[in-house]
Write a protein that holds these residues in place. Sequence first.
Motif, PDB file in Angstrom:
ATOM      1  N   ASN A  94      -3.123  -1.087   8.405  1.00  0.00           N
ATOM      2  CA  ASN A  94      -3.480   0.334   8.372  1.00  0.00           C
ATOM      3  C   ASN A  94      -2.807   1.043   7.203  1.00  0.00           C
ATOM      4  O   ASN A  94      -3.415   1.900   6.559  1.00  0.00           O
ATOM      5  N   LEU A  95      -1.574   0.706   6.921  1.00  0.00           N
ATOM      6  CA  LEU A  95      -0.878   1.300   5.786  1.00  0.00           C
ATOM      7  C   LEU A  95      -1.522   0.856   4.475  1.00  0.00           C
ATOM      8  O   LEU A  95      -1.661   1.644   3.542  1.00  0.00           O
ATOM      9  N   SER A  96      -1.967  -0.383   4.418  1.00  0.00           N
ATOM     10  CA  SER A  96      -2.645  -0.900   3.236  1.00  0.00           C
ATOM     11  C   SER A  96      -3.968  -0.175   2.993  1.00  0.00           C
ATOM     12  O   SER A  96      -4.313   0.136   1.854  1.00  0.00           O
ATOM     13  N   ILE A  97      -4.705   0.102   4.060  1.00  0.00           N
ATOM     14  CA  ILE A  97      -5.958   0.858   3.949  1.00  0.00           C
ATOM     15  C   ILE A  97      -5.686   2.234   3.361  1.00  0.00           C
ATOM     16  O   ILE A  97      -6.408   2.704   2.482  1.00  0.00           O
ATOM     17  N   LEU A  98      -4.622   2.866   3.811  1.00  0.00           N
ATOM     18  CA  LEU A  98      -4.247   4.174   3.276  1.00  0.00           C
ATOM     19  C   LEU A  98      -3.837   4.067   1.811  1.00  0.00           C
ATOM     20  O   LEU A  98      -4.276   4.848   0.967  1.00  0.00           O
ATOM     21  N   LYS A  99      -3.050   3.071   1.498  1.00  0.00           N
ATOM     22  CA  LYS A  99      -2.536   2.883   0.141  1.00  0.00           C
ATOM     23  C   LYS A  99      -3.645   2.607  -0.873  1.00  0.00           C
ATOM     24  O   LYS A  99      -3.558   3.028  -2.024  1.00  0.00           O
ATOM     25  N   THR A 100      -4.701   1.930  -0.452  1.00  0.00           N
ATOM     26  CA  THR A 100      -5.778   1.561  -1.373  1.00  0.00           C
ATOM     27  C   THR A 100      -6.932   2.568  -1.385  1.00  0.00           C
ATOM     28  O   THR A 100      -8.012   2.258  -1.890  1.00  0.00           O
ATOM     29  N   ASN A 101      -6.683   3.762  -0.838  1.00  0.00           N
ATOM     30  CA  ASN A 101      -7.684   4.839  -0.829  1.00  0.00           C
ATOM     31  C   ASN A 101      -8.943   4.501  -0.040  1.00  0.00           C
ATOM     32  O   ASN A 101     -10.019   5.013  -0.343  1.00  0.00           O
ATOM     33  N   LYS A 102      -8.843   3.640   0.958  1.00  0.00           N
ATOM     34  CA  LYS A 102      -9.998   3.290   1.774  1.00  0.00           C
ATOM     35  C   LYS A 102     -10.007   4.035   3.101  1.00  0.00           C
ATOM     36  O   LYS A 102     -10.970   3.935   3.853  1.00  0.00           O
ATOM     37  N   ALA A 103      -8.967   4.804   3.382  1.00  0.00           N
ATOM     38  CA  ALA A 103      -8.879   5.545   4.640  1.00  0.00           C
ATOM     39  C   ALA A 103      -9.792   6.762   4.601  1.00  0.00           C
ATOM     40  O   ALA A 103      -9.944   7.400   3.564  1.00  0.00           O
ATOM     41  N   LYS A 104     -10.394   7.057   5.719  1.00  0.00           N
ATOM     42  CA  LYS A 104     -11.244   8.243   5.845  1.00  0.00           C
ATOM     43  C   LYS A 104     -10.479   9.412   6.441  1.00  0.00           C
ATOM     44  O   LYS A 104     -10.910  10.559   6.342  1.00  0.00           O
ATOM     45  N   ALA A 105      -9.342   9.143   7.085  1.00  0.00           N
ATOM     46  CA  ALA A 105      -8.545  10.192   7.725  1.00  0.00           C
ATOM     47  C   ALA A 105      -7.111   9.697   7.890  1.00  0.00           C
ATOM     48  O   ALA A 105      -6.853   8.493   7.821  1.00  0.00           O
ATOM     49  N   ILE A 106      -6.209  10.651   8.099  1.00  0.00           N
ATOM     50  CA  ILE A 106      -4.824  10.308   8.409  1.00  0.00           C
ATOM     51  C   ILE A 106      -4.317  11.322   9.428  1.00  0.00           C
ATOM     52  O   ILE A 106      -4.603  12.522   9.316  1.00  0.00           O
ATOM     53  N   ARG A 107      -3.619  10.845  10.430  1.00  0.00           N
ATOM     54  CA  ARG A 107      -3.048  11.741  11.429  1.00  0.00           C
ATOM     55  C   ARG A 107      -1.852  12.467  10.809  1.00  0.00           C
ATOM     56  O   ARG A 107      -1.103  11.881  10.026  1.00  0.00           O
ATOM     57  N   PHE A 108      -1.691  13.720  11.197  1.00  0.00           N
ATOM     58  CA  PHE A 108      -0.543  14.476  10.696  1.00  0.00           C
ATOM     59  C   PHE A 108       0.764  13.818  11.108  1.00  0.00           C
ATOM     60  O   PHE A 108       1.737  13.836  10.358  1.00  0.00           O
TER      61      PHE A 108
END
Length: 68
Positions: free
Chosen positions: A31-45
Amino acid sequence: MPIIVNLDVMMAKRKMTLNELADRVGITISNLSILKTNKAKAIRFSTLEAICRELDCQPGDILEYQPE
């Protein structure tokens, strides 16, 4: 997508690995990798807060808006 995640930049500045940050924040490496590679659609506060706490930074240090 006009929102860019600069997580890798902040991690490099803090000399922190993906595994170490994932352990400290309490999320999976994938999940952190998805965020790091700009593939995330959302992030929880709560996740953003934990990342900022561990990297000692502000949300604006991680997230950037670039118009298309």
